[in-house]
Design a protein around this motif. Structure first.
Motif, PDB file in Angstrom:
ATOM      1  N   LEU A   1       0.861  -1.174   0.000  1.00 37.50           N
ATOM      2  CA  LEU A   1       0.000   0.000   0.000  1.00 37.50           C
ATOM      3  C   LEU A   1       0.900   1.226   0.000  1.00 37.50           C
ATOM      4  O   LEU A   1       1.814   1.331   0.810  1.00 37.50           O
ATOM      5  CB  LEU A   1      -0.903   0.010   1.241  1.00 37.50           C
ATOM      6  N   LYS A   2       0.635   2.150  -0.921  1.00 34.18           N
ATOM      7  CA  LYS A   2       1.467   3.347  -1.068  1.00 34.18           C
ATOM      8  C   LYS A   2       0.663   4.605  -0.788  1.00 34.18           C
ATOM      9  O   LYS A   2      -0.554   4.632  -0.950  1.00 34.18           O
ATOM     10  CB  LYS A   2       2.035   3.422  -2.494  1.00 34.18           C
ATOM     11  N   CYS A   3       1.368   5.659  -0.397  1.00 33.22           N
ATOM     12  CA  CYS A   3       0.718   6.951  -0.184  1.00 33.22           C
ATOM     13  C   CYS A   3       0.592   7.682  -1.519  1.00 33.22           C
ATOM     14  O   CYS A   3       1.134   7.258  -2.536  1.00 33.22           O
ATOM     15  CB  CYS A   3       1.502   7.786   0.824  1.00 33.22           C
ATOM     16  N   GLU A   4      -0.103   8.834  -1.506  1.00 37.20           N
ATOM     17  CA  GLU A   4      -0.332   9.553  -2.757  1.00 37.20           C
ATOM     18  C   GLU A   4       0.951  10.168  -3.316  1.00 37.20           C
ATOM     19  O   GLU A   4       1.001  10.533  -4.487  1.00 37.20           O
ATOM     20  CB  GLU A   4      -1.394  10.630  -2.559  1.00 37.20           C
ATOM     21  N   LYS A   5       1.999  10.264  -2.502  1.00 41.93           N
ATOM     22  CA  LYS A   5       3.275  10.785  -2.980  1.00 41.93           C
ATOM     23  C   LYS A   5       4.084   9.701  -3.692  1.00 41.93           C
ATOM     24  O   LYS A   5       4.884   9.989  -4.575  1.00 41.93           O
ATOM     25  CB  LYS A   5       4.092  11.329  -1.805  1.00 41.93           C
ATOM     26  N   CYS A   6       3.885   8.440  -3.284  1.00 42.15           N
ATOM     27  CA  CYS A   6       4.710   7.343  -3.810  1.00 42.15           C
ATOM     28  C   CYS A   6       4.051   6.550  -4.938  1.00 42.15           C
ATOM     29  O   CYS A   6       4.732   5.864  -5.683  1.00 42.15           O
ATOM     30  CB  CYS A   6       5.064   6.349  -2.699  1.00 42.15           C
ATOM     31  N   HIS A   7       2.743   6.604  -5.031  1.00 32.25           N
ATOM     32  CA  HIS A   7       2.075   5.724  -5.991  1.00 32.25           C
ATOM     33  C   HIS A   7       2.445   6.084  -7.425  1.00 32.25           C
ATOM     34  O   HIS A   7       2.717   7.248  -7.747  1.00 32.25           O
ATOM     35  CB  HIS A   7       0.561   5.779  -5.799  1.00 32.25           C
ATOM     36  N   LYS A   8       2.467   5.057  -8.256  1.00 29.52           N
ATOM     37  CA  LYS A   8       2.802   5.268  -9.654  1.00 29.52           C
ATOM     38  C   LYS A   8       1.545   5.650 -10.426  1.00 29.52           C
ATOM     39  O   LYS A   8       0.444   5.242 -10.086  1.00 29.52           O
ATOM     40  CB  LYS A   8       3.415   3.990 -10.239  1.00 29.52           C
ATOM     41  N   GLN A   9       1.728   6.404 -11.497  1.00 28.53           N
ATOM     42  CA  GLN A   9       0.594   6.837 -12.298  1.00 28.53           C
ATOM     43  C   GLN A   9      -0.157   5.617 -12.840  1.00 28.53           C
ATOM     44  O   GLN A   9       0.443   4.699 -13.386  1.00 28.53           O
ATOM     45  CB  GLN A   9       1.065   7.712 -13.458  1.00 28.53           C
ATOM     46  N   GLY A  10      -1.450   5.608 -12.674  1.00 29.38           N
ATOM     47  CA  GLY A  10      -2.254   4.491 -13.169  1.00 29.38           C
ATOM     48  C   GLY A  10      -2.614   3.480 -12.092  1.00 29.38           C
ATOM     49  O   GLY A  10      -3.465   2.616 -12.310  1.00 29.38           O
ATOM     50  N   GLU A  11      -1.984   3.568 -10.900  1.00 34.90           N
ATOM     51  CA  GLU A  11      -2.347   2.646  -9.819  1.00 34.90           C
ATOM     52  C   GLU A  11      -3.722   3.014  -9.268  1.00 34.90           C
ATOM     53  O   GLU A  11      -4.188   4.138  -9.395  1.00 34.90           O
ATOM     54  CB  GLU A  11      -1.310   2.689  -8.690  1.00 34.90           C
ATOM     55  N   VAL A  12      -4.388   2.043  -8.634  1.00 35.12           N
ATOM     56  CA  VAL A  12      -5.781   2.203  -8.237  1.00 35.12           C
ATOM     57  C   VAL A  12      -5.885   2.746  -6.815  1.00 35.12           C
ATOM     58  O   VAL A  12      -5.261   2.222  -5.888  1.00 35.12           O
ATOM     59  CB  VAL A  12      -6.521   0.842  -8.320  1.00 35.12           C
ATOM     60  N   LEU A  13      -6.683   3.783  -6.654  1.00 36.39           N
ATOM     61  CA  LEU A  13      -6.946   4.337  -5.326  1.00 36.39           C
ATOM     62  C   LEU A  13      -7.790   3.342  -4.528  1.00 36.39           C
ATOM     63  O   LEU A  13      -8.745   2.773  -5.044  1.00 36.39           O
ATOM     64  CB  LEU A  13      -7.696   5.664  -5.455  1.00 36.39           C
ATOM     65  N   VAL A  14      -7.405   3.112  -3.275  1.00 36.55           N
ATOM     66  CA  VAL A  14      -8.132   2.188  -2.416  1.00 36.55           C
ATOM     67  C   VAL A  14      -9.537   2.712  -2.152  1.00 36.55           C
ATOM     68  O   VAL A  14      -9.712   3.869  -1.756  1.00 36.55           O
ATOM     69  CB  VAL A  14      -7.378   1.993  -1.078  1.00 36.55           C
TER      70      VAL A  14
END
Length: 219
Positions: free
Chosen positions: A164-177
């Protein structure tokens, strides 16, 4: 050679040289132990039932040449009727613990091993994911809903591969929980066992990936 007595539950056994057996025990304190039992695959051998998966017993072992050897034992319990209803899930659970190869047996792990059948019967459909989730925590690679691996708080969480990643670390295109994910996550965190509830498919996939990742890191 030195001797010791342990209380343990058989996780898996392998027959070697036609009649001899190597079997794996989850001991009460020392994690998973590999034990050799000469001739224990023969029907007439007194140690046959001591090596069956799911058997809980007191074992008297000798240690020499870097492995344990079974000397004798006293059976305390065997799998009950629940094992007959869900043999695949039961045996799979024991093998997964063996694969994790714990060096120390925590109180939670020992409790789950002792009450495996009761936990399965609570919710056969959700048990596998509940069990993998908590085993991953025991290995030390559990999922944390509060903090990202970078240390930031998970105000908005994203699923990124096996984390699980924060909004600073997530890659473009990953799905918001989503909220369904969060509800499933909160329920599966219970140490008391699985219950019958809708388990979000994204969480299922994440738990499986995370457990495989944890095994890869510890093997």
């Amino acid at each position: 050679m030195f001797f010791r007595k342990i209380t343990g539950i058989v996780l898996e056994k392998k027959i070697v040289k036609e009649a001899d057996v190597f079997f794996y025990i989850l001991s009460k304190q020392d994690g998973v132990l590999k034990v050799y039992a000469k001739g224990a695959a023969k029907w007439q051998n007194k140690n046959l039932h001591l090596t069956q998966p799911g058997t809980k017993a007191n074992y008297w072992l000798g240690y020499y040449e870097n492995h344990y050897k079974l000397l004798s034992g006293l059976i305390l319990s065997k799998p009950s009727k629940v094992f007959k209803l869900y043999p695949e899930i039961y045996l799979w659970s024991l093998k997964v613990v063996k694969l994790a190869n714990f060096k120390i047996t925590s109180e939670n792990l020992w409790y789950w091993a002792l009450n495996l059948e009761k936990l399965i019967i609570k919710s056969p459909l959700n048990f596998i994911y509940w069990f993998l989730f908590h085993l991953t925590n025991e290995i030390g690679y559990g999922l944390d809903l509060k903090a990202c691996s970078c240390g930031r708080k998970l105000i908005k969480a994203y699923v990124s591969k096996n984390e699980l990643k924060c909004e600073k670390c997530h890659k473009q295109g990953e799905v918001l929980v989503k909220e369904k994910f969060l509800r499933s996550f909160r329920k599966i965190m219970s140490l008391k066992g699985p219950t019958n509830f809708y388990l979000n498919n994204d969480l299922k996939r994440l738990i499986l990936r995370r457990f495989r990742f944890a095994l890869g890191q510890t093997s």
